[in-house]
Design a protein around this motif. Structure first.
Motif, PDB file in Angstrom:
ATOM      1  N   ARG A 144      -7.919   1.756   2.209  1.00 34.12           N
ATOM      2  CA  ARG A 144      -7.617   0.321   2.265  1.00 34.12           C
ATOM      3  C   ARG A 144      -7.255  -0.167   0.864  1.00 34.12           C
ATOM      4  N   ILE A 145      -6.342  -1.120   0.812  1.00 28.78           N
ATOM      5  CA  ILE A 145      -5.956  -1.689  -0.482  1.00 28.78           C
ATOM      6  C   ILE A 145      -7.191  -2.285  -1.166  1.00 28.78           C
ATOM      7  N   LEU A 166      -6.956 -10.288   0.574  1.00 30.72           N
ATOM      8  CA  LEU A 166      -5.539 -10.214   0.175  1.00 30.72           C
ATOM      9  C   LEU A 166      -4.838 -11.538   0.462  1.00 30.72           C
ATOM     10  N   LEU A 190      -5.941   2.281  -3.545  1.00 28.52           N
ATOM     11  CA  LEU A 190      -6.672   2.305  -2.273  1.00 28.52           C
ATOM     12  C   LEU A 190      -8.110   2.760  -2.494  1.00 28.52           C
ATOM     13  N   ASP A 242      -6.445  -3.089   5.985  1.00 29.07           N
ATOM     14  CA  ASP A 242      -6.644  -3.612   4.634  1.00 29.07           C
ATOM     15  C   ASP A 242      -7.566  -4.829   4.680  1.00 29.07           C
ATOM     16  N   ALA A 295       0.356  -6.367   3.766  1.00 30.04           N
ATOM     17  CA  ALA A 295      -0.865  -5.642   4.128  1.00 30.04           C
ATOM     18  C   ALA A 295      -0.655  -4.985   5.487  1.00 30.04           C
ATOM     19  N   THR A 340      -3.016   1.265   9.298  1.00 33.01           N
ATOM     20  CA  THR A 340      -1.893   2.049   8.771  1.00 33.01           C
ATOM     21  C   THR A 340      -1.627   3.227   9.710  1.00 33.01           C
ATOM     22  N   SER A 372       0.852  -1.183   0.000  1.00 33.65           N
ATOM     23  CA  SER A 372       0.000   0.000   0.000  1.00 33.65           C
ATOM     24  C   SER A 372       0.891   1.238   0.000  1.00 33.65           C
TER      25      SER A 372
END
Ligand SMILES: *Cc1c(COP(=O)(O)O)cnc(C)c1O
Length: 518
Positions: free
Chosen positions: A251-252, A292, A246, A287, A276, A280, A220
């Motif tokens: 968020r991814i 993922l 994002l 994420d 991930a 963050t 990210s």
């Protein structure tokens, strides 16, 4: 070549006489007695001088009384005065002299040059970066660990310290759905934890030599910078970094990962690692861990989750579901000095693949041979770049024993609600807010209809810093300067947030007035 000693023996003309007339035993003994007496008296003199390093009980009591006096005063006044002071420290105040000082004098230097400058990190008003506070019981544990000075790196040296560390790691494995067979380590913080994980990922996928430039890491744009540092440190500076798209919550977007991997594979590249974040630093975004993880698994990529900030919010019933899929990670970093409120100096890493970690961290040296024993637990030194390490398990274990886990959970839930409350209050005033946060980092800015919004908000933060009545930090989201509030100090309470709101609004009015005037 002959050794020096052997040469001397060969050419020493007196060695023959020595052989014929050996020194009498009595002579030798007398000489030894004389020598030893002189050595002994020197030792005794030195012993007297060095004895101050090991104070008597009475002296210890006096020292502790001074220290306690200081720390009590510090804690009793922690919310009086400034939370931030931008003054530089006076380095000369720390000069290493040869003359000893009294502890009282030393504490005065500490108070003036350390405790009253920069961010008051232990205080309620530290609402910038990622605070934690530093609970008191953990300080007591550090004291105990330092007095007994257990050697926590090797179980042969301190089976107790190592077993305690293993138990804490097992507890974390349980929390995050990791198998018992995973290995782990208590590190100094998230940076080293992430580095251990990325090293294991590198080694499992054999990323070296010509392969490096063909290998791809997916991350990210908000990924914590210590991961970038770690990649460079472990020789992966030249891998391809793919920053993923994002969503509006930072968020991814999982679909972007799937697409990128596909493209890279088709281009003949070597995708090997997805990183991930569970929280963050910029915005506290978690994420989509499950999506993922599944994509990583499908493509046989190492899946690392950096949960240094947010990890322990898994303890909160309300937020637990955000962490769905974290159990798919190959490795996971958490920071008890953030979301468990410990004083700085405790991170943790869990890794499922023991061999991958051992590849770089396990080494048998001859001078360690006494410690080789399959019956002992895995040595922390085999899972970390550190050999000798501070007995840092105690600073987490003792508080968990003393308080139980419940107050920690309550504190996390309190922080989540305080963040919500803060946002509601700011909104009432007219501030613009970032999206509803996953955890306890929230950002805001003052909207400026005609004029430079970024410049206004920079001024606003500067004004808040100058006043020092609370501490906030900033970040940039899509090119926009925003002010962030991170609620994670265990001391941050309702009244702190009320104060923060009034400080922010006062500063806003002041900057507005000065902008109108100029
Ligand atoms: C703080 C943080 C780190 C770095 O951890 P340190 O304990 O400061 O070394 C890594 N990742 C995230 C998400 C963080 O918040």
């Amino acid at each position: 070549m002959q050794k020096a000693g052997a040469e001397r023996q060969l050419y020493n003309p007196f060695s023959f006489f020595k052989f014929v007339f050996p020194k009498s035993i009595l002579q030798k003994k007398l000489k030894n007695i004389y020598m030893n007496n002189s050595i002994k008296s020197r030792i005794l003199r030195l012993q007297e001088r060095s004895a101050t390093l090991d104070p008597s009980q009475e002296q210890r009591d006096d020292l502790l009384k001074d220290l306690q006096g200081y720390t009590n005063k510090f804690l009793n006044n922690i919310d009086n005065g400034k939370y931030y002071n931008s003054e530089k420290a006076n380095k000369n105040a720390f000069s290493i002299g040869t003359k000893p000082k009294l502890l009282k004098e030393i504490l005065k230097i500490y108070a003036n040059e350390v405790a009253s400058k920069g961010i008051k990190a232990a205080s309620a008003g530290h609402l910038g970066y990622i605070p934690g506070g530093g609970i008191y019981s953990s300080a007591l544990a550090d004291y105990l660990a330092d007095i007994t000075n257990e050697y926590a790196g090797i179980s042969f040296a301190s089976p107790g310290a190592v077993a305690m560390e293993q138990e804490l790691l097992d507890w974390m494995k349980g929390l995050f759905g990791f198998p018992e067979s995973a290995v782990g380590n208590l590190t100094s913080g998230g940076s080293i934890a992430n580095q251990i994980a990325l090293t294991a990922a590198r080694d499992r996928h054999g990323i070296k030599g010509a392969k490096i430039e063909q290998s791809v890491v997916y991350l990210s744009p908000q990924l914590h910078h210590c991961n970038h540092k770690a990649l460079r440190i472990i020789g992966l500076e030249d891998v391809i970094l793919r920053e993923l798209k994002l969503d509006s919550h930072s968020r991814i977007i999982a679909g972007d990962l799937a697409g990128q991997i596909q493209k890279d594979k088709e281009a003949g590249l070597n995708p090997f690692l997805v990183i991930a974040s569970a929280g963050t630093t910029d915005t506290g975004a978690v994420d989509p861990l499950k999506d993922l993880g599944e994509i990583a698994e499908e493509h046989n990529l190492w899946y690392h989750v950096d949960a240094a900030y947010g990890g322990f919010f898994i303890l909160s019933q309300e937020r637990k579901k955000l962490f769905n899929g974290i159990e798919l990670a190959d490795s996971l970093a958490v920071d008890p000095h953030k979301s468990l409120f410990l004083p700085f100096g405790l991170g943790a890493i869990l890794v499922k693949d023991k061999e991958a970690v051992f590849h770089s961290h396990h080494h048998l040296a001859n001078y360690m041979q006494d410690t080789f024993d399959d019956n002992f637990a895995i040595d922390p030194a085999d899972v970390s770049p550190e050999l000798t390490k501070h007995f840092r398990a105690l600073r987490l274990w003792l508080p968990l024993q003393l308080h139980g886990i419940e107050p920690f959970v309550a504190c996390l839930e309190e922080k989540l609600l305080l963040t919500q409350y803060f946002r509601n209050r700011l909104q009432e005033i007219g501030f613009a807010l970032g999206p509803v946060p996953d955890l306890t980092v929230s950002y805001f800015w003052w909207p400026v209809a005609n004029g430079d919004e970024n410049a206004f908000n920079k001024k606003l933060l500067k004004e808040i810093h100058q006043k020092g009545e609370i501490f906030l930090s900033s970040t940039t989201i899509n090119g926009k300067f925003v002010i962030r509030l991170a609620v994670l100090s265990f001391r941050t309470k309702l009244e702190t947030i009320d104060k923060a709101v009034s400080v922010i609004d006062k500063a806003r009015k002041k900057v507005q007035d000065s902008t109108i005037r100029s």
